[in-house]
Design a protein around this motif. Structure first.
Motif, PDB file in Angstrom:
ATOM      1  N   TRP A   1      33.461  52.212  19.279  1.00 14.41           N
ATOM      2  CA  TRP A   1      33.486  51.797  20.080  1.00 14.41           C
ATOM      3  C   TRP A   1      32.394  50.212  19.720  1.00 14.41           C
ATOM      4  O   TRP A   1      32.738  48.925  20.593  1.00 14.41           O
ATOM      5  N   ILE A   2      31.640  50.702  19.610  1.00 14.61           N
ATOM      6  CA  ILE A   2      30.867  49.479  18.431  1.00 14.61           C
ATOM      7  C   ILE A   2      32.137  48.465  17.691  1.00 14.61           C
ATOM      8  O   ILE A   2      32.166  46.749  17.850  1.00 14.61           O
TER       9      ILE A   2
ATOM     10  N   CYS B   1      38.054  52.091  34.725  1.00 16.95           N
ATOM     11  CA  CYS B   1      37.247  50.855  34.121  1.00 16.95           C
ATOM     12  C   CYS B   1      37.474  50.177  35.043  1.00 16.95           C
ATOM     13  O   CYS B   1      38.657  49.233  35.081  1.00 16.95           O
ATOM     14  N   ARG B   2      36.587  49.444  35.834  1.00 14.70           N
ATOM     15  CA  ARG B   2      36.547  47.661  36.785  1.00 14.70           C
ATOM     16  C   ARG B   2      36.764  46.984  35.749  1.00 14.70           C
ATOM     17  O   ARG B   2      37.026  45.836  36.991  1.00 14.70           O
ATOM     18  N   CYS B   3      36.230  46.839  35.313  1.00 13.15           N
ATOM     19  CA  CYS B   3      36.264  45.626  34.050  1.00 13.15           C
ATOM     20  C   CYS B   3      38.003  45.685  33.510  1.00 13.15           C
ATOM     21  O   CYS B   3      38.185  44.293  33.408  1.00 13.15           O
ATOM     22  N   GLY B   4      38.469  46.880  33.311  1.00 13.82           N
ATOM     23  CA  GLY B   4      39.814  45.709  33.348  1.00 13.82           C
ATOM     24  C   GLY B   4      39.867  46.179  31.380  1.00 13.82           C
ATOM     25  O   GLY B   4      40.646  45.894  31.153  1.00 13.82           O
TER      26      GLY B   4
ATOM     27  N   LYS C   1      40.640  47.319  25.126  1.00 15.65           N
ATOM     28  CA  LYS C   1      39.786  47.850  23.975  1.00 15.65           C
ATOM     29  C   LYS C   1      39.190  49.090  23.795  1.00 15.65           C
ATOM     30  O   LYS C   1      39.497  50.049  22.771  1.00 15.65           O
ATOM     31  N   ILE C   2      39.654  49.818  24.800  1.00  3.81           N
ATOM     32  CA  ILE C   2      39.147  51.185  25.293  1.00  3.81           C
ATOM     33  C   ILE C   2      40.365  51.587  24.003  1.00  3.81           C
ATOM     34  O   ILE C   2      39.702  52.965  23.115  1.00  3.81           O
TER      35      ILE C   2
END
Ligand code: FES
Ligand code: FES
Length: 154
Positions: free
Chosen positions: A88-89, A130-133, A137-138
């Motif tokens: 994730w980082i 994810c509300r940020c969409g 990246k995920i």
């Protein structure tokens, strides 16, 4: 009602109404604030923890129904070295960050159940919203986590 739980490797006894969702026991009784409240309806995955290694939405799970080991984001590794955390980082996945503990926990459970997941396995396991969409990246983070995990870099 007093209930003993095993959370992040430690036994803890809490005095709560048996119908209290596990999420609120973790956050309000145990101060484990990494697990988030999103929808409260089992839909978004912000509240994902592991129960006996399986990704579990804690907002709908009455504490009385919990048996076995609970792991929260705080207990995933002692030093953020779990392959999912490192991935994730590396992928710089979070935007606001609110959903990301649940996303990491979903990924960690996937790695445990299927160390070499197919893309379809990843799609089936990563259902958190994810509300940020940040879904691109995920996805990249999960793919990195699979690689790190296969290299044994825990
Ligand atoms: S808060 Fe549990 S699924 Fe949304
Ligand atoms: S990073 Fe903001 S909700 Fe997912």
């Amino acid at each position: 009602m007093a209930q003993t739980l095993k959370v992040n490797g430690k036994e803890v006894t809490v005095d709560v109404d048996p119908g209290t969702p596990l999420l609120w026991v973790l956050r309000e009784k145990l101060g484990l604030l990494g697990t988030k409240f999103g929808c409260g309806q089992g839909l978004c995955g912000a509240c994902t923890v592991h129960v006996n290694g399986a990704a579990t939405r804690s907002c709908l799970l009455p504490v009385v129904a919990v048996s076995g080991e609970i792991t929260t984001i705080e207990g995933l590794s002692p030093d953020n070295s779990h392959p999912a955390q490192r991935a994730w980082i590396e992928a710089d996945a979070p935007q606001c960050g609110y959903c990301q503990s649940g996303q990491v926990m979903a990924c960690a459970a996937l790695l445990k159940a299927k160390p070499k997941p197919t893309e379809a396995d990843i799609s089936a396991a990563m259902t958190n919203l994810c509300r940020c969409g940040t879904y691109g990246k995920i996805r990249k983070a999960v793919q990195i986590a699979v690689k790190l995990n296969s290299e044994g870099e825990v």
